[in-house]
Scaffold this motif. Sequence first.
Motif, mmCIF file in Angstrom:
data_model
loop_
_atom_site.group_PDB
_atom_site.id
_atom_site.type_symbol
_atom_site.label_atom_id
_atom_site.label_comp_id
_atom_site.label_asym_id
_atom_site.label_seq_id
_atom_site.Cartn_x
_atom_site.Cartn_y
_atom_site.Cartn_z
ATOM 1 N N ASP A 149 -73.305 -49.666 -9.455
ATOM 2 C CA ASP A 149 -74.433 -49.796 -10.380
ATOM 3 C C ASP A 149 -75.047 -51.187 -10.346
ATOM 4 O OD1 ASP A 149 -72.171 -50.913 -11.474
ATOM 5 O OD2 ASP A 149 -72.405 -50.002 -13.446
ATOM 6 N N HIS A 150 -74.201 -52.215 -10.234
ATOM 7 C CA HIS A 150 -74.701 -53.594 -10.190
ATOM 8 C C HIS A 150 -75.575 -53.801 -8.951
ATOM 9 C CE1 HIS A 150 -74.729 -57.729 -11.449
ATOM 10 N NE2 HIS A 150 -74.230 -58.160 -10.307
ATOM 11 N N GLY A 151 -75.099 -53.347 -7.802
ATOM 12 C CA GLY A 151 -75.883 -53.453 -6.576
ATOM 13 C C GLY A 151 -77.158 -52.640 -6.644
ATOM 14 N N MET A 152 -77.101 -51.478 -7.293
ATOM 15 C CA MET A 152 -78.275 -50.627 -7.403
ATOM 16 C C MET A 152 -79.365 -51.303 -8.225
ATOM 17 S SD MET A 152 -78.530 -46.734 -8.903
ATOM 18 C CE MET A 152 -76.861 -46.414 -8.347
ATOM 19 N N MET A 153 -78.969 -51.935 -9.333
ATOM 20 C CA MET A 153 -79.937 -52.635 -10.173
ATOM 21 C C MET A 153 -80.628 -53.746 -9.381
ATOM 22 S SD MET A 153 -79.793 -51.208 -13.181
ATOM 23 C CE MET A 153 -78.729 -50.333 -14.337
ATOM 24 N N LEU A 154 -79.850 -54.489 -8.601
ATOM 25 C CA LEU A 154 -80.414 -55.586 -7.813
ATOM 26 C C LEU A 154 -81.334 -55.074 -6.710
ATOM 27 C CD1 LEU A 154 -77.207 -57.792 -7.637
ATOM 28 C CD2 LEU A 154 -79.355 -58.440 -8.744
ATOM 29 N N LEU A 155 -80.992 -53.938 -6.107
ATOM 30 C CA LEU A 155 -81.855 -53.357 -5.080
ATOM 31 C C LEU A 155 -83.168 -52.850 -5.678
ATOM 32 C CD1 LEU A 155 -79.318 -51.382 -2.851
ATOM 33 C CD2 LEU A 155 -80.718 -53.338 -2.170
ATOM 34 N N ILE A 156 -83.112 -52.312 -6.878
ATOM 35 C CA ILE A 156 -84.340 -51.886 -7.555
ATOM 36 C C ILE A 156 -85.231 -53.094 -7.836
ATOM 37 C CG2 ILE A 156 -85.236 -50.926 -9.719
ATOM 38 C CD1 ILE A 156 -82.793 -49.023 -9.679
ATOM 39 N N PHE A 157 -84.610 -54.198 -8.228
ATOM 40 C CA PHE A 157 -85.356 -55.443 -8.421
ATOM 41 C C PHE A 157 -86.043 -55.857 -7.119
ATOM 42 C CE2 PHE A 157 -85.206 -60.133 -7.991
ATOM 43 C CZ PHE A 157 -86.150 -60.461 -8.949
ATOM 44 N N CYS A 158 -85.310 -55.816 -6.005
ATOM 45 C CA CYS A 158 -85.887 -56.167 -4.699
ATOM 46 C C CYS A 158 -87.084 -55.278 -4.376
ATOM 47 C CB CYS A 158 -84.838 -56.026 -3.603
ATOM 48 S SG CYS A 158 -83.454 -57.181 -3.718
ATOM 49 N N SER A 159 -86.956 -53.995 -4.664
ATOM 50 C CA SER A 159 -88.027 -53.049 -4.345
ATOM 51 C C SER A 159 -89.283 -53.328 -5.159
ATOM 52 C CB SER A 159 -87.548 -51.615 -4.601
ATOM 53 O OG SER A 159 -86.391 -51.319 -3.841
ATOM 54 N N PHE A 160 -89.101 -53.640 -6.431
ATOM 55 C CA PHE A 160 -90.254 -53.953 -7.274
ATOM 56 C C PHE A 160 -90.898 -55.271 -6.836
ATOM 57 C CE2 PHE A 160 -89.179 -50.507 -10.008
ATOM 58 C CZ PHE A 160 -90.294 -50.269 -10.791
ATOM 59 N N MET A 161 -90.095 -56.231 -6.413
ATOM 60 C CA MET A 161 -90.663 -57.490 -5.931
ATOM 61 C C MET A 161 -91.513 -57.248 -4.687
ATOM 62 S SD MET A 161 -89.786 -59.816 -8.086
ATOM 63 C CE MET A 161 -89.965 -58.474 -9.289
ATOM 64 N N TYR A 164 -94.904 -55.313 -5.842
ATOM 65 C CA TYR A 164 -95.898 -55.988 -6.684
ATOM 66 C C TYR A 164 -96.079 -57.477 -6.386
ATOM 67 C CZ TYR A 164 -96.196 -51.752 -9.427
ATOM 68 O OH TYR A 164 -96.417 -50.451 -9.812
ATOM 69 N N PHE A 165 -95.149 -58.079 -5.648
ATOM 70 C CA PHE A 165 -95.257 -59.527 -5.412
ATOM 71 C C PHE A 165 -95.198 -59.918 -3.936
ATOM 72 C CE2 PHE A 165 -93.526 -58.955 -9.691
ATOM 73 C CZ PHE A 165 -94.464 -59.666 -10.437
ATOM 74 N N GLY A 166 -95.021 -58.965 -3.041
ATOM 75 C CA GLY A 166 -95.122 -59.253 -1.628
ATOM 76 C C GLY A 166 -93.802 -59.414 -0.899
ATOM 77 N N GLN A 167 -93.913 -59.477 0.415
ATOM 78 C CA GLN A 167 -92.736 -59.477 1.282
ATOM 79 C C GLN A 167 -91.904 -60.749 1.147
ATOM 80 O OE1 GLN A 167 -93.696 -58.621 5.358
ATOM 81 N NE2 GLN A 167 -91.607 -58.902 6.087
ATOM 82 N N LYS A 168 -92.551 -61.910 1.047
ATOM 83 C CA LYS A 168 -91.803 -63.161 0.938
ATOM 84 C C LYS A 168 -90.971 -63.198 -0.348
ATOM 85 C CE LYS A 168 -94.832 -66.058 3.789
ATOM 86 N NZ LYS A 168 -95.686 -67.275 3.828
ATOM 87 N N THR A 169 -91.545 -62.718 -1.421
ATOM 88 C CA THR A 169 -90.801 -62.655 -2.678
ATOM 89 C C THR A 169 -89.646 -61.679 -2.565
ATOM 90 O OG1 THR A 169 -92.847 -63.126 -3.879
ATOM 91 C CG2 THR A 169 -91.003 -62.274 -5.166
ATOM 92 N N CYS A 170 -89.859 -60.582 -1.856
ATOM 93 C CA CYS A 170 -88.787 -59.608 -1.635
ATOM 94 C C CYS A 170 -87.631 -60.236 -0.863
ATOM 95 C CB CYS A 170 -89.328 -58.393 -0.888
ATOM 96 S SG CYS A 170 -88.092 -57.130 -0.532
ATOM 97 N N GLN A 171 -87.934 -61.098 0.094
ATOM 98 C CA GLN A 171 -86.879 -61.762 0.858
ATOM 99 C C GLN A 171 -86.022 -62.648 -0.051
ATOM 100 O OE1 GLN A 171 -89.080 -63.770 3.928
ATOM 101 N NE2 GLN A 171 -89.418 -61.899 5.125
ATOM 102 N N LEU A 172 -86.651 -63.343 -0.988
ATOM 103 C CA LEU A 172 -85.893 -64.140 -1.953
ATOM 104 C C LEU A 172 -85.063 -63.234 -2.866
ATOM 105 C CD1 LEU A 172 -88.601 -66.783 -2.947
ATOM 106 C CD2 LEU A 172 -86.589 -67.137 -1.501
ATOM 107 N N ALA A 173 -85.638 -62.096 -3.219
ATOM 108 C CA ALA A 173 -84.916 -61.138 -4.058
ATOM 109 C C ALA A 173 -83.694 -60.588 -3.325
ATOM 110 C CB ALA A 173 -85.848 -59.998 -4.471
ATOM 111 N N LEU A 174 -83.826 -60.361 -2.020
ATOM 112 C CA LEU A 174 -82.685 -59.886 -1.233
ATOM 113 C C LEU A 174 -81.570 -60.928 -1.188
ATOM 114 C CD1 LEU A 174 -84.511 -58.117 1.736
ATOM 115 C CD2 LEU A 174 -83.049 -57.026 0.023
ATOM 116 N N LEU A 175 -81.949 -62.194 -1.160
ATOM 117 C CA LEU A 175 -80.939 -63.257 -1.218
ATOM 118 C C LEU A 175 -80.192 -63.202 -2.546
ATOM 119 C CD1 LEU A 175 -79.659 -65.779 0.047
ATOM 120 C CD2 LEU A 175 -81.525 -67.119 -0.970
ATOM 121 N N ILE A 176 -80.914 -62.973 -3.629
ATOM 122 C CA ILE A 176 -80.283 -62.816 -4.948
ATOM 123 C C ILE A 176 -79.345 -61.614 -4.937
ATOM 124 C CG2 ILE A 176 -80.750 -62.251 -7.374
ATOM 125 C CD1 ILE A 176 -83.346 -63.862 -7.122
ATOM 126 N N PHE A 177 -79.773 -60.539 -4.299
ATOM 127 C CA PHE A 177 -78.943 -59.341 -4.188
ATOM 128 C C PHE A 177 -77.615 -59.646 -3.509
ATOM 129 C CE2 PHE A 177 -77.806 -56.109 -0.955
ATOM 130 C CZ PHE A 177 -77.251 -55.155 -1.802
#
Length: 237
Positions: A149-161, A164-177
């Motif tokens: 569940d923890h990983g799923m929440m973080l992946l959903i965050f990455c997907s929304f980034m 709505y905020f672009g590929q570069k932001t998604c890459q930072l979100a993946l690092l957080i994941f």
Amino acid sequence: MKIQLSRILLLNAAGFVLFLCWYLPVNHGLWFTLDSAIFHFFNRPLAHHRAWVWFLAITNNRAFDGCSLLAMGTLMLRFWLRGAPSERRRIVIIGLVMLLTAIIVNQLAQALMPVKRASPTLFFHDALRVSDFLPLSTKDASKDSFPGDHGMMLLIFCSFMWRYFGQKTCQLALLIFVIFAFPRVMIGAHWLTDIVIGSFSSVLIALPWILLTPVSDKMICFMDHYLPGKNKQKINK
């Protein structure tokens, strides 16, 4: 936004194939071998390295989970600080829609996935648990660890980034994941496949119907219309 049916079906198919390649083999085939090897790689040093025990205890403490929320909030805050009042309202609403989506997808995945298994710290009789070495509260076991569940929440965050905020932001979100999801694997509260199979397949099956269709945009418009506050008429321009 138009419905991108071909992409949705392709991502759905990838999710089902990913899940079935793990679910169908007897005892999960080579996946179990990989799971077991990774767990014991991280688990054995607990008996001899006090610093490793402390590291896992801290990175799986609830306070560290709070750090993951802080990291996600900080990433969105960059856009909020640069935005006009209407854009700031939109970013807050995107966060609310993302949270609602995460809750719904997580609950559906937990209910519909035909799998229930204990974490490796409860599965293996020779497993060492961080809580046996330190009095610090930490998550080192789960009676039902699939899907993660923890990983799923973080992946959903990455997907929304990404949406709505672009590929570069998604890459930072993946690092957080990576930083905040995989300590659960290292401590043994989750198998690797709880995240790589469970979390990923759930997101691949559910999220395309939300982010590659007008659903998420309509949810944002709905909340913009009914939530109190200023700048309602500007948010969707």
